[in-house]
Design a protein around this motif. Sequence first.
Motif, PDB file in Angstrom:
ATOM      1  N   THR A   1     -11.297   4.820  -9.174  1.00 47.55           N
ATOM      2  CA  THR A   1     -10.472   3.906  -9.690  1.00 47.55           C
ATOM      3  C   THR A   1     -10.046   2.971  -8.613  1.00 47.55           C
ATOM      4  O   THR A   1      -9.841   3.093  -7.300  1.00 47.55           O
ATOM      5  N   LYS A   2      -9.283   1.755  -9.017  1.00 42.63           N
ATOM      6  CA  LYS A   2      -8.625   1.043  -8.132  1.00 42.63           C
ATOM      7  C   LYS A   2      -7.063   1.321  -8.162  1.00 42.63           C
ATOM      8  O   LYS A   2      -6.287   0.408  -7.592  1.00 42.63           O
ATOM      9  N   GLN A   3      -6.657   2.128  -9.050  1.00 45.19           N
ATOM     10  CA  GLN A   3      -5.472   2.628  -9.085  1.00 45.19           C
ATOM     11  C   GLN A   3      -5.128   3.345  -8.249  1.00 45.19           C
ATOM     12  O   GLN A   3      -5.883   4.374  -7.703  1.00 45.19           O
ATOM     13  N   GLY A   4      -3.635   3.824  -7.812  1.00 38.89           N
ATOM     14  CA  GLY A   4      -3.128   4.572  -6.626  1.00 38.89           C
ATOM     15  C   GLY A   4      -1.892   4.949  -7.148  1.00 38.89           C
ATOM     16  O   GLY A   4      -1.082   4.423  -7.868  1.00 38.89           O
ATOM     17  N   MET A   5      -1.402   5.818  -6.192  1.00 38.75           N
ATOM     18  CA  MET A   5      -0.070   6.339  -6.276  1.00 38.75           C
ATOM     19  C   MET A   5       0.672   6.235  -4.669  1.00 38.75           C
ATOM     20  O   MET A   5      -0.197   6.206  -3.892  1.00 38.75           O
ATOM     21  N   GLY A   6       2.037   5.902  -4.793  1.00 37.03           N
ATOM     22  CA  GLY A   6       2.673   5.649  -3.604  1.00 37.03           C
ATOM     23  C   GLY A   6       3.947   6.095  -3.589  1.00 37.03           C
ATOM     24  O   GLY A   6       4.494   6.911  -4.491  1.00 37.03           O
ATOM     25  N   ALA A   7       4.705   5.815  -2.864  1.00 37.92           N
ATOM     26  CA  ALA A   7       6.134   6.029  -2.574  1.00 37.92           C
ATOM     27  C   ALA A   7       6.947   5.952  -4.091  1.00 37.92           C
ATOM     28  O   ALA A   7       8.167   6.356  -4.137  1.00 37.92           O
ATOM     29  N   ASP A   8       6.658   4.751  -4.577  1.00 38.23           N
ATOM     30  CA  ASP A   8       7.617   4.235  -5.820  1.00 38.23           C
ATOM     31  C   ASP A   8       7.350   5.201  -6.763  1.00 38.23           C
ATOM     32  O   ASP A   8       8.060   5.546  -7.610  1.00 38.23           O
ATOM     33  N   ALA A   9       6.054   5.741  -7.057  1.00 36.05           N
ATOM     34  CA  ALA A   9       5.690   6.660  -8.126  1.00 36.05           C
ATOM     35  C   ALA A   9       6.333   8.192  -7.584  1.00 36.05           C
ATOM     36  O   ALA A   9       7.030   8.824  -8.460  1.00 36.05           O
ATOM     37  N   ALA A  10       6.435   8.598  -6.288  1.00 38.13           N
ATOM     38  CA  ALA A  10       7.180   9.672  -6.011  1.00 38.13           C
ATOM     39  C   ALA A  10       8.598   9.520  -6.165  1.00 38.13           C
ATOM     40  O   ALA A  10       9.378  10.316  -6.625  1.00 38.13           O
ATOM     41  N   LEU A  11       9.172   8.305  -5.935  1.00 39.74           N
ATOM     42  CA  LEU A  11      10.688   8.228  -6.009  1.00 39.74           C
ATOM     43  C   LEU A  11      11.191   8.336  -7.621  1.00 39.74           C
ATOM     44  O   LEU A  11      12.106   8.581  -8.125  1.00 39.74           O
ATOM     45  N   SER A  12      10.111   7.861  -8.494  1.00 44.14           N
ATOM     46  CA  SER A  12      10.455   7.777  -9.991  1.00 44.14           C
ATOM     47  C   SER A  12      10.622   9.186 -10.386  1.00 44.14           C
ATOM     48  O   SER A  12      11.175   9.345 -11.522  1.00 44.14           O
TER      49      SER A  12
ATOM     50  N   ASN B   1       0.869  -1.178   0.004  1.00 44.12           N
ATOM     51  CA  ASN B   1       0.118  -0.068   0.064  1.00 44.12           C
ATOM     52  C   ASN B   1       0.679   1.207   0.069  1.00 44.12           C
ATOM     53  O   ASN B   1       0.684   2.231  -0.834  1.00 44.12           O
ATOM     54  N   THR B   2       1.728   1.219   0.974  1.00 40.67           N
ATOM     55  CA  THR B   2       2.657   2.419   0.875  1.00 40.67           C
ATOM     56  C   THR B   2       3.643   2.607  -0.342  1.00 40.67           C
ATOM     57  O   THR B   2       3.664   3.859  -0.862  1.00 40.67           O
ATOM     58  N   MET B   3       3.996   1.610  -1.068  1.00 46.30           N
ATOM     59  CA  MET B   3       4.796   1.672  -2.297  1.00 46.30           C
ATOM     60  C   MET B   3       3.767   2.229  -3.476  1.00 46.30           C
ATOM     61  O   MET B   3       4.231   2.669  -4.421  1.00 46.30           O
ATOM     62  N   ASP B   4       2.712   1.307  -3.530  1.00 49.80           N
ATOM     63  CA  ASP B   4       1.889   1.338  -4.781  1.00 49.80           C
ATOM     64  C   ASP B   4       0.477   2.098  -4.661  1.00 49.80           C
ATOM     65  O   ASP B   4      -0.040   2.432  -5.734  1.00 49.80           O
ATOM     66  N   SER B   5      -0.002   2.256  -3.630  1.00 47.28           N
ATOM     67  CA  SER B   5      -1.350   2.629  -3.714  1.00 47.28           C
ATOM     68  C   SER B   5      -1.762   3.437  -2.238  1.00 47.28           C
ATOM     69  O   SER B   5      -2.755   3.272  -1.742  1.00 47.28           O
ATOM     70  N   LEU B   6      -0.514   4.386  -1.893  1.00 47.91           N
ATOM     71  CA  LEU B   6      -1.067   4.998  -0.638  1.00 47.91           C
ATOM     72  C   LEU B   6      -2.119   5.861  -0.679  1.00 47.91           C
ATOM     73  O   LEU B   6      -2.918   6.292   0.051  1.00 47.91           O
ATOM     74  N   VAL B   7      -2.257   6.796  -1.870  1.00 45.23           N
ATOM     75  CA  VAL B   7      -3.305   7.553  -2.414  1.00 45.23           C
ATOM     76  C   VAL B   7      -3.867   7.006  -3.295  1.00 45.23           C
ATOM     77  O   VAL B   7      -3.371   6.921  -4.883  1.00 45.23           O
TER      78      VAL B   7
ATOM     79  N   PRO C   1       4.682  -3.549  -9.001  1.00 45.64           N
ATOM     80  CA  PRO C   1       5.441  -4.583  -8.512  1.00 45.64           C
ATOM     81  C   PRO C   1       4.847  -5.106  -7.152  1.00 45.64           C
ATOM     82  O   PRO C   1       4.925  -6.264  -7.014  1.00 45.64           O
ATOM     83  N   SER C   2       5.044  -4.363  -6.271  1.00 43.67           N
ATOM     84  CA  SER C   2       4.605  -4.731  -4.740  1.00 43.67           C
ATOM     85  C   SER C   2       3.224  -5.132  -4.741  1.00 43.67           C
ATOM     86  O   SER C   2       2.815  -6.120  -3.852  1.00 43.67           O
ATOM     87  N   ARG C   3       2.295  -4.723  -5.304  1.00 45.88           N
ATOM     88  CA  ARG C   3       0.775  -5.128  -5.288  1.00 45.88           C
ATOM     89  C   ARG C   3       0.859  -6.519  -6.157  1.00 45.88           C
ATOM     90  O   ARG C   3       0.265  -7.391  -5.646  1.00 45.88           O
ATOM     91  N   LYS C   4       1.752  -6.599  -7.145  1.00 46.62           N
ATOM     92  CA  LYS C   4       1.908  -7.940  -7.882  1.00 46.62           C
ATOM     93  C   LYS C   4       2.476  -9.029  -6.915  1.00 46.62           C
ATOM     94  O   LYS C   4       1.909 -10.071  -6.767  1.00 46.62           O
ATOM     95  N   THR C   5       3.329  -8.636  -6.356  1.00 44.32           N
ATOM     96  CA  THR C   5       3.955  -9.616  -5.145  1.00 44.32           C
ATOM     97  C   THR C   5       2.920 -10.082  -4.143  1.00 44.32           C
ATOM     98  O   THR C   5       3.007 -11.356  -3.859  1.00 44.32           O
ATOM     99  N   LEU C   6       2.193  -9.078  -3.784  1.00 44.73           N
ATOM    100  CA  LEU C   6       1.257  -9.298  -2.613  1.00 44.73           C
ATOM    101  C   LEU C   6       0.143 -10.469  -3.224  1.00 44.73           C
ATOM    102  O   LEU C   6      -0.370 -11.280  -2.457  1.00 44.73           O
ATOM    103  N   GLY C   7      -0.301 -10.096  -4.558  1.00 44.25           N
ATOM    104  CA  GLY C   7      -0.970 -10.976  -5.240  1.00 44.25           C
ATOM    105  C   GLY C   7      -0.501 -12.496  -5.473  1.00 44.25           C
ATOM    106  O   GLY C   7      -1.374 -13.402  -5.039  1.00 44.25           O
TER     107      GLY C   7
END
Length: 225
Positions: free
Chosen positions: A62-73, A51-57, A133-139
């Motif tokens: 939608t089911k899409q989100g933004m997290g730390a990964d998008a911020a780092l990019s 959640n923190t990496m990929d869908s914090l906000v 990728p982190s959400r994919k890993t969780l799945g």
Amino acid sequence: MDKLNKLWNRKVKGASDTDGSVIDYQARMAEHGLTREQVIATERKLAKFANTMDSLVRIPFTKQGMGADAALSTIPLAGDLAGLALTSYAFILGRQLGVPAHKMTPAVRLALIDMVVGIVPGIGTLLDIFIRPSRKTLGIVHEHLQDEYGITDTMHIDRPFLHQSLEDKQRSSRFGFFWRNPIVEWLYLHIPDMLGLIVLVVIGWGLWSLIGWLVGLFGNTTGFS
């Protein structure tokens, strides 16, 4: 929640004793030095990280989100490398739960694609919203736990922060009995849904009032009422 776990353990054990064809999930977890409680706690930790990496906000509606990964990019190259390094933590948690390395390959591949795409200024950051990728890993991890350990519960990964908070409250010696009440559990874990419903009702009422005011204003101005 502890009662539910104990009930599950008794149910699995009883089924194993009466029907030899039933999978002994407890034995499978024991092979990896795990208990059901430890598996749920680790998967919940993974869900928090995802959640923190990929869908914090989350993007509204939608089911899409933004997290730390998008911020780092947004930081050229260094940010993408940091994102890849952080994402590896999700792989480590998956391996701790006994997920074979070959099952993690799709998530690893997605993490590498995420890093390469993220190097492209602007477009890379936008695509990071959809490459998670982190959400994919969780799945992948949850599918493995469901097949190998018989864990089908999803509340601890759907709402990992609230689930952890509820579990802490249930362990409190003073009001633990109150938080273990099934109705209280359900209400607490569905706080976001109730708040979202309230927001939608308020927005709907506001729009209806605005439309009514505009119609009234139009009628008063033009003489059509």
